[in-house]
Motif scaffolding. Structure first.
Motif, PDB file in Angstrom:
ATOM      1  N   LEU A   1     -13.537 -29.180 -32.010  1.00 12.88           N
ATOM      2  CA  LEU A   1     -12.580 -28.774 -32.957  1.00 12.88           C
ATOM      3  C   LEU A   1     -13.294 -27.835 -33.878  1.00 12.88           C
ATOM      4  O   LEU A   1     -14.297 -28.002 -34.454  1.00 12.88           O
ATOM      5  N   VAL A   2     -12.431 -26.356 -34.130  1.00  7.34           N
ATOM      6  CA  VAL A   2     -13.160 -25.489 -34.678  1.00  7.34           C
ATOM      7  C   VAL A   2     -12.066 -24.901 -35.827  1.00  7.34           C
ATOM      8  O   VAL A   2     -10.864 -24.714 -35.611  1.00  7.34           O
ATOM      9  N   GLY A   3     -12.612 -24.832 -37.095  1.00  4.08           N
ATOM     10  CA  GLY A   3     -11.475 -24.232 -38.178  1.00  4.08           C
ATOM     11  C   GLY A   3     -12.108 -23.809 -39.573  1.00  4.08           C
ATOM     12  O   GLY A   3     -13.439 -24.162 -39.636  1.00  4.08           O
ATOM     13  N   VAL A   4     -11.497 -23.538 -40.414  1.00  2.00           N
ATOM     14  CA  VAL A   4     -11.988 -23.126 -41.605  1.00  2.00           C
ATOM     15  C   VAL A   4     -11.393 -24.265 -42.587  1.00  2.00           C
ATOM     16  O   VAL A   4     -10.522 -24.637 -42.926  1.00  2.00           O
ATOM     17  N   GLY A   5     -12.568 -24.839 -43.395  1.00  3.83           N
ATOM     18  CA  GLY A   5     -12.121 -25.771 -44.504  1.00  3.83           C
ATOM     19  C   GLY A   5     -11.480 -27.122 -43.940  1.00  3.83           C
ATOM     20  O   GLY A   5     -10.547 -27.723 -44.617  1.00  3.83           O
ATOM     21  N   LEU A   6     -11.884 -27.541 -42.639  1.00  2.00           N
ATOM     22  CA  LEU A   6     -11.160 -28.845 -42.203  1.00  2.00           C
ATOM     23  C   LEU A   6     -11.476 -29.820 -43.011  1.00  2.00           C
ATOM     24  O   LEU A   6     -10.502 -30.711 -43.263  1.00  2.00           O
ATOM     25  N   THR A   7     -12.589 -30.108 -43.683  1.00  2.00           N
ATOM     26  CA  THR A   7     -12.533 -31.251 -44.535  1.00  2.00           C
ATOM     27  C   THR A   7     -11.756 -31.322 -45.701  1.00  2.00           C
ATOM     28  O   THR A   7     -10.935 -32.176 -45.892  1.00  2.00           O
ATOM     29  N   ASP A   8     -11.446 -30.224 -46.293  1.00  2.00           N
ATOM     30  CA  ASP A   8     -10.568 -29.931 -47.411  1.00  2.00           C
ATOM     31  C   ASP A   8      -9.212 -30.116 -47.038  1.00  2.00           C
ATOM     32  O   ASP A   8      -8.581 -30.754 -47.783  1.00  2.00           O
ATOM     33  N   LEU A   9      -8.910 -29.765 -46.033  1.00  2.00           N
ATOM     34  CA  LEU A   9      -7.601 -29.869 -45.316  1.00  2.00           C
ATOM     35  C   LEU A   9      -7.281 -31.357 -45.082  1.00  2.00           C
ATOM     36  O   LEU A   9      -5.973 -31.590 -44.978  1.00  2.00           O
ATOM     37  N   GLY A  10      -8.050 -32.169 -44.907  1.00  3.89           N
ATOM     38  CA  GLY A  10      -7.741 -33.486 -44.678  1.00  3.89           C
ATOM     39  C   GLY A  10      -8.056 -34.032 -43.080  1.00  3.89           C
ATOM     40  O   GLY A  10      -7.454 -34.910 -42.729  1.00  3.89           O
ATOM     41  N   LEU A  11      -9.009 -33.624 -42.485  1.00  4.81           N
ATOM     42  CA  LEU A  11      -8.986 -33.757 -40.964  1.00  4.81           C
ATOM     43  C   LEU A  11      -9.607 -35.294 -40.889  1.00  4.81           C
ATOM     44  O   LEU A  11      -9.197 -35.853 -39.982  1.00  4.81           O
ATOM     45  N   TYR A  12     -10.476 -35.711 -41.857  1.00  2.16           N
ATOM     46  CA  TYR A  12     -11.114 -37.074 -41.694  1.00  2.16           C
ATOM     47  C   TYR A  12     -10.339 -38.230 -42.451  1.00  2.16           C
ATOM     48  O   TYR A  12     -10.712 -39.230 -42.435  1.00  2.16           O
ATOM     49  N   LYS A  13      -9.245 -37.573 -42.968  1.00  5.45           N
ATOM     50  CA  LYS A  13      -8.394 -38.667 -44.051  1.00  5.45           C
ATOM     51  C   LYS A  13      -7.189 -39.243 -43.490  1.00  5.45           C
ATOM     52  O   LYS A  13      -6.773 -38.591 -42.663  1.00  5.45           O
TER      53      LYS A  13
END
Length: 356
Positions: A218-230
Motif C-alpha cells: 500500500l502506497v500513499g501520503v499520510g496513511l497513519t494520520d488518515l487512519g489506516l491502522y485504526k
C-alpha cells in the motif's frame, strides 16, 4: 533508444513492456564540433536520444531506497505461506515527490522477474503468469471502483457491468488463474476512511488480504494520520485494528542537510546524477562540488523536485545550445510550486537575518 512514453503500468500489457524493456542506452557524448557539423535530421535524432535519456536516467539507488528494498524483500519477498493464510503487508507513506512510486516500481519489477525465473512464464494450467498487479486509486473510490480497477488491469470482459461483489469474484478468478502474488495499491490516501464508502473500501482491503493469495503493498501520503491502522472507537479513542497487526509501515522522508552525514549523502546523489549527463559543455564535478547546496535549496531535499530541475535544465541546455548546467541556467528553470514557494521563503528569511 526505446521510446516508452505511450504506455500505462496500470494495465498488464504496459507492465509487461516495462519489465521486458532493456536498460536505456546512454547516447554518445559528442563534442561541440561534431554536434555543429550535424545535419538538421541528425541533430534532431541526437537531441531526441538525449531528451529520452535525461528523462529516464534510471533509478538512483540511494541509501533510503536500498533500506526500503531490504524491508520489502524481508516482508513480501519471504511471503511463502499457503493461500489459506493471510500474508503480511507493507504500507509506504511520505510526502509527494519523494520517489515512493518509483521505488515500489523497481522492487515490483525485480519481484516479477524472480517469480518468472523460478516458476516460468506460464502456470501449470497454461495461463499467462502475472505475478504483479498495480492499481491506483483516485477521487473518492468505492468498493466497486476498487474491484473494477483489478479487472481493468487485465482488460477483463466483465469489468464494465456488475456489482461490487461480481467484480470481486471475477477478480479472484483471474488472480488465481494468473497466479498473482503481489498487489500494489497506489495513492491510497484518496480513500476516505471516515466516510461510509471509505469504511467499505477499508473492509474490502481486509477481504483481499484474507481471500486472495497475495501480498499487498500500500502506497500513499499520510496513511497513519488518515487512519489506516485504526478501527472503531473505545471511550472516544481510536484503537488499533487488524491492519496494524498485519502491516509493516515504512516512511520515506526528504533528504536532510543538518548533519555532515546527510550532506555527504546528498552530494553522493548529486554526483551520481552528474555522471549520467550527456552535455559536451558541462564541466564534470560542477554540480557536486559547486552547486550541491544550491540544488538542495532549489529542491528542498525532495528527490522528485531535484530530478525535475536537472531534467528541465538539461532540456534547456540542449535547446539553447548552452550544452551545460550552470547556476545561471538553472535559475531560469521553474519546478513544482512547493519547492519554489519554500525557496522564496528561505530567501526571505536569509534577507531578514542578513539585511543589506
Amino acid at each position: 533508444m526505446s521510446d516508452m512514453q505511450n504506455l500505462s503500468i496500470g494495465t498488464k500489457e504496459g507492465w509487461q513492456r516495462v519489465v521486458a524493456a532493456p536498460p536505456q542506452k546512454r547516447p554518445a557524448l559528442l563534442t561541440m564540433r561534431k554536434i555543429q557539423r550535424m545535419s538538421g535530421s541528425e541533430l534532431a535524432d541526437y537531441n531526441k536520444e538525449r531528451r529520452l535519456w535525461h528523462g529516464n536516467m534510471g533509478v538512483l539507488r540511494t541509501l533510503a531506497l536500498e533500506a526500503l528494498h531490504e524491508q520489502l524483500w524481508d516482508t513480501i519477498g519471504s511471503n511463502a505461506q499457503d493461500g489459506a493464510r493471510a500474508k503480511g503487508a507493507v504500507a509506504i507513506e511520505g510526502d509527494s515527490n519523494l520517489g515512493k512510486s518509483t521505488a515500489v516500481e523497481l522492487f515490483a519489477k525485480e519481484f516479477h522477474q524472480r517469480e518468472i525465473l523460478e516458476n516460468g512464464a506460464l502456470t501449470d494450467y497454461g495461463h499467462e503468469r502475472h505475478p504483479v498487479v498495480r492499481v491506483t486509486l483516485s477521487g473518492n473510490p468505492t468498493v466497486r471502483d476498487l474491484n473494477g480497477s483489478l479487472l481493468h488491469y487485465f482488460n477483463h470482459a466483465g469489468r464494465l457491468r456488475g456489482s461490487a461483489g461480481d467484480f470481486a469474484r471475477r477478480a479472484l478468478d483471474v488472480f488465481l488463474d494468473c497466479e498473482v502474488r503481489l498487489l500494489i495499491i497506489d495513492d491510497l490516501h484518496f480513500l476516505r476512511w471516515e466516510s461510509a464508502d471509505g469504511t467499505k473500501v477499508s473492509n474490502q482491503l481486509k477481504y483481499l488480504a484474507n481471500d486472495f493469495p497475495i501480498s499487498m503493498l500500500l502506497v500513499g501520503v499520510g496513511l497513519t494520520d488518515l487512519g489506516l491502522y485504526k478501527q472503531g472507537r473505545t471511550f472516544g479513542k481510536a484503537v488499533l485494528g487488524p491492519t496494524a497487526r498485519r502491516t509493516t509501515r515504512y516512511a520515506l522522508n526528504p533528504f536532510g542537510d543538518k548533519e555532515p552525514a546527510q550532506r555527504r549523502e546528498w552530494r553522493t546523489v548529486v554526483k551520481a546524477i552528474e555522471r549520467k549527463l550527456v552535455l559536451p559543455n558541462h564541466v564534470d564535478g560542477t554540480l557536486a562540488r559547486s552547486l550541491s547546496d544550491y540544488l538542495f535549496d532549489r529542491s528542498t531535499g525532495y528527490m522528485g523536485s531535484l530530478i525535475s530541475l536537472i531534467t528541465r535544465g538539461c532540456a534547456r541546455a540542449v535547446r539553447t545550445g548552452a550544452e551545460g548546467l550552470t547556476e545561471g541556467l538553472l535559475d531560469q528553470v521553474r519546478i513544482d510550486v512547493a519547492a519554489e514557494t519554500e525557496r522564496r521563503q528561505t530567501a526571505k528569511l536569509l534577507r531578514d537575518c542578513y539585511p543589506g
